[in-house]
Scaffold this motif. Structure first.
Motif, PDB file in Angstrom:
ATOM      1  N   SER A 324      -6.803  -3.708   3.700  1.00 46.92           N
ATOM      2  CA  SER A 324      -7.039  -4.639   4.627  1.00 46.92           C
ATOM      3  C   SER A 324      -6.473  -5.658   4.674  1.00 46.92           C
ATOM      4  O   SER A 324      -6.162  -6.429   3.772  1.00 46.92           O
ATOM      5  CB  SER A 324      -8.522  -4.932   4.357  1.00 46.92           C
ATOM      6  N   ASP A 325      -5.831  -6.059   5.742  1.00 46.10           N
ATOM      7  CA  ASP A 325      -4.926  -7.278   6.143  1.00 46.10           C
ATOM      8  C   ASP A 325      -6.021  -8.183   6.607  1.00 46.10           C
ATOM      9  O   ASP A 325      -5.901  -8.280   7.765  1.00 46.10           O
ATOM     10  CB  ASP A 325      -3.914  -7.190   7.046  1.00 46.10           C
ATOM     11  N   SER A 326      -6.669  -8.957   5.772  1.00 41.11           N
ATOM     12  CA  SER A 326      -8.081  -9.465   6.350  1.00 41.11           C
ATOM     13  C   SER A 326      -7.856 -10.860   6.831  1.00 41.11           C
ATOM     14  O   SER A 326      -8.518 -11.211   7.618  1.00 41.11           O
ATOM     15  CB  SER A 326      -9.065  -9.781   5.034  1.00 41.11           C
ATOM     16  N   GLY A 327      -6.531 -11.677   6.407  1.00 39.11           N
ATOM     17  CA  GLY A 327      -6.497 -12.806   7.062  1.00 39.11           C
ATOM     18  C   GLY A 327      -6.265 -13.048   8.370  1.00 39.11           C
ATOM     19  O   GLY A 327      -6.454 -14.013   9.164  1.00 39.11           O
ATOM     20  N   ASP A 328      -5.846 -11.983   9.116  1.00 33.46           N
ATOM     21  CA  ASP A 328      -5.557 -11.820  10.576  1.00 33.46           C
ATOM     22  C   ASP A 328      -6.169 -10.881  11.334  1.00 33.46           C
ATOM     23  O   ASP A 328      -5.617 -10.147  12.233  1.00 33.46           O
ATOM     24  CB  ASP A 328      -4.030 -11.803  10.887  1.00 33.46           C
ATOM     25  N   ASN A 329      -7.420 -10.548  10.780  1.00 39.28           N
ATOM     26  CA  ASN A 329      -8.361  -9.346  11.565  1.00 39.28           C
ATOM     27  C   ASN A 329      -8.777  -9.789  12.823  1.00 39.28           C
ATOM     28  O   ASN A 329      -9.571 -10.604  13.108  1.00 39.28           O
ATOM     29  CB  ASN A 329      -9.598  -9.175  10.577  1.00 39.28           C
ATOM     30  N   PRO A 330      -8.315  -8.959  13.904  1.00 40.84           N
ATOM     31  CA  PRO A 330      -8.763  -9.361  15.355  1.00 40.84           C
ATOM     32  C   PRO A 330     -10.145  -8.998  15.519  1.00 40.84           C
ATOM     33  O   PRO A 330     -10.872  -9.575  16.396  1.00 40.84           O
ATOM     34  CB  PRO A 330      -7.873  -8.434  16.207  1.00 40.84           C
ATOM     35  N   PHE A 436      -6.996  -1.975  15.458  1.00 39.32           N
ATOM     36  CA  PHE A 436      -6.630  -0.826  14.812  1.00 39.32           C
ATOM     37  C   PHE A 436      -7.761  -0.482  13.882  1.00 39.32           C
ATOM     38  O   PHE A 436      -7.426  -0.566  12.645  1.00 39.32           O
ATOM     39  CB  PHE A 436      -5.334  -0.642  14.409  1.00 39.32           C
ATOM     40  N   HIS A 437      -8.904  -0.306  14.476  1.00 38.16           N
ATOM     41  CA  HIS A 437     -10.180  -0.122  13.399  1.00 38.16           C
ATOM     42  C   HIS A 437     -10.891   1.129  13.359  1.00 38.16           C
ATOM     43  O   HIS A 437     -11.875   1.382  12.643  1.00 38.16           O
ATOM     44  CB  HIS A 437     -11.189  -1.345  13.757  1.00 38.16           C
ATOM     45  N   ALA A 438     -10.411   2.207  14.063  1.00 40.46           N
ATOM     46  CA  ALA A 438     -10.624   3.615  13.822  1.00 40.46           C
ATOM     47  C   ALA A 438      -9.584   4.690  13.712  1.00 40.46           C
ATOM     48  O   ALA A 438      -8.457   4.256  14.391  1.00 40.46           O
ATOM     49  CB  ALA A 438     -11.269   3.885  15.265  1.00 40.46           C
ATOM     50  N   THR A 439      -9.906   5.711  13.277  1.00 39.27           N
ATOM     51  CA  THR A 439      -8.963   6.712  12.956  1.00 39.27           C
ATOM     52  C   THR A 439      -8.319   7.186  14.455  1.00 39.27           C
ATOM     53  O   THR A 439      -7.160   7.344  14.511  1.00 39.27           O
ATOM     54  CB  THR A 439      -9.386   8.001  12.247  1.00 39.27           C
ATOM     55  N   ASP A 440      -9.006   6.957  15.693  1.00 46.68           N
ATOM     56  CA  ASP A 440      -8.732   7.338  16.728  1.00 46.68           C
ATOM     57  C   ASP A 440      -7.634   6.479  17.322  1.00 46.68           C
ATOM     58  O   ASP A 440      -6.631   6.891  18.054  1.00 46.68           O
ATOM     59  CB  ASP A 440      -9.890   7.794  18.006  1.00 46.68           C
TER      60      ASP A 440
END
Length: 515
Positions: A324-330, A436-440
């Motif tokens: 998780s690149d948490s610092g720039d999570n949209p 980009f939060h899902a496999t789809d």
């Protein structure tokens, strides 16, 4: 001790008075939904929002479909709704335009006949340029149009920040009980059912409200783990108590900077003494476990995450490993074009050499870079500068060289998408912001998540399909607009003292105000 101010009772005017029989109540639907980081350089514009009106708005709520009980128990009047993925503050002109459309639509509905209720669909952590307490302003505008009598029910995110202005205007607030938010539809339906039942009964609920001086990031308060799992797991039993209608805990949104940023407990119902006692008990339980909240996933630096992933692969571990690149999570309000992580990944030869592990990196958005990439063809060797055009505070644009392996169009959020490969690393560049939060999300651009050794994506806690996919995980504590190190951000306008910023010589008086 309990403050029972404004605890008067009263019947709700319905189409034919308070009796359960008679014409269906008329309920207007309106709202604006976004989670806004005060530390993001992004400004939410019209393109960021998807607008729903008319039948399209009704379609957002499957439980209101023809044949569904709630759909036939009231006349639902779709007014206006706009939703954006989380981001920065909303541009003031955009907010004002959407607010005006809501006000105008409600005025038209009122002109057509009495409005008995309003179903308000808001997140709770919207910030607007030059404004404090945006949802409070919005609900005040709604009240100005419909008047004091109609009941307002609000379906919200548990990461909302509730002000006194908002709480006093909304009789039936409720929020998600799961993070990740796998109960969104259930929550929206509960808010609608609570409203219809109250209008049919012809009674006004009381609500017991407790402000809790805690401000924590969502990645420390996921309901997948304790103590949040247990706290939120208690709510159905509280709701089942005689005299109680609903029980909710807003853990709050930590990347805003307003006085309303804190945790909140609200219990609604008919018995003021019962709901006050239940609200105070929940608040006391939340306060008692304040030091037990910890990151939902194994934390570490970006380099530590990569090292763990490479070790996992070398030891024969199943793929993929997630970082998780948490610092720039949209998904929490990140700008979406911070290049800090991508630049460091490109500097690691273990990822960019021939035969390196298959790595997907999502993503940075840059319309200019996309224009340049779409002027080329798949298979071309490219050299382009990308990212950090909106938010270059922690890192500048990245120099991206490699083979162009994918060009894709038509994504409703991202617009055009390009994939550039250097060694095993596949860098995803989009035209507009996308999470980009899902496999789809990966499969749609020809990247099979199950074939990746490592997936680095701008996210905090893993959303369901990625969580199920991951064979290992590091929550990388990277810098950016939604930095997990809250003290590094420098809040200036929250009320103090606040946990974990300050020491408390004694426990706060967590007393309920009954409205």
């Amino acid at each position: 001790m309990t403050d029972r101010s404004d605890a008067g009772t009263g019947a709700v005017r319905g189409p034919a008075g308070p009796a359960a029989a008679g014409p269906r109540p008329r309920i207007a639907i309106a709202g604006m939904w976004i989670e806004s980081s005060a530390y993001s350089s992004h400004r939410a514009d019209r393109r960021d929002f998807r607008v729903l009106e008319g039948d399209a708005l009704l379609g957002r709520y499957p439980f209101l479909a023809p044949g569904e009980p709630l759909g036939s128990e009231a006349e639902w009047i779709p007014v206006f709704f706009a939703r954006s993925i989380p981001g920065g503050m909303v541009r003031r002109d955009v907010y004002d335009a959407f607010r005006e459309r809501i006000v105008r639509g409600l005025a038209d509905a009122v002109a057509a006949g009495p409005i008995d209720g309003v179903y308000l669909d808001v997140h709770g952590a919207m910030s607007v340029e030059g404004m404090e307490d945006a949802e409070g302003d919005l609900v005040a505008a709604v009240r100005d149009v419909v008047g004091p009598e109609p009941l307002i029910s609000a379906a919200m995110d548990l990461h909302g920040n509730l002000s006194e202005r908002f709480v006093r205007a909304v009789e039936l607030p409720t929020c998600f009980r799961l993070a990740p938010h796998e109960d969104e539809e259930e929550t929206r339906e509960r808010a609608a059912r609570n409203l219809v039942d109250r209008l049919r009964a012809g009674t006004r609920p009381h609500r017991a409200w407790v402000r809790v001086p805690i401000l924590l990031p969502g990645e420390k308060t996921s309901t997948r783990v304790e103590p949040a799992k247990g706290l939120y797991g208690r709510l159905p039993a509280v709701e089942a108590t005689p005299g109680v209608t609903d029980a909710s805990i807003w853990i709050g949104y930590a990347w805003a900077d307003e006085p309303r940023c804190h945790a909140t407990v609200i219990v609604t119902g008919d018995d003021p003494a019962v709901i006050a006692a239940r609200a105070e008990a929940l608040a006391a339980e939340l306060w008692a476990v304040r030091d037990e909240f910890a990151f939902v996933g194994p934390p570490g630096s970006l380099d530590e995450g990569v090292d763990r992933a490479l070790r996992h692969r070398a030891e024969g571990g199943a793929r993929p490993y997630l970082i998780s690149d948490s610092g720039d999570n949209p998904g929490a309000g990140g700008t979406g074009d911070v290049t800090w992580s991508l630049a460091r990944l490109l500097d690691r030869p273990e990822l960019t050499s021939a035969g390196a592990p298959v790595t997907y990196v999502a993503s940075v958005f840059d319309p200019e870079a996309i224009d340049a990439l779409f002027a080329r063809e798949v298979g071309d060797v490219i050299d382009v500068t990308a990212g950090a055009r909106v938010d270059g505070r922690v890192s500048g644009p990245v120099h991206l060289t490699g083979e162009l392996v994918g060009l894709h169009e038509g994504d409703p959020d991202a617009g055009r998408i390009a994939v550039v490969r250097r060694g095993g690393l596949h860098a995803i560049v989009t035209e507009f912001r996308k999470a980009f939060h899902a496999t789809d999300d990966f499969a749609a651009i020809g990247l099979d998540p199950e074939r990746a050794d490592l997936i680095v994506t701008k996210i905090g806690y893993l959303e369901p399909t990625l969580f199920d996919l991951a064979k290992g995980w590091t929550l990388a504590l990277t810098p950016g607009p939604v930095d997990q190190d809250l003290e590094r951000l420098g809040h200036r306008r929250i009320e103090r003292p606040m946990h974990p910023y300050d020491a408390f010589p004694a426990d706060p008086a967590l007393r309920a105000t009954v409205l």
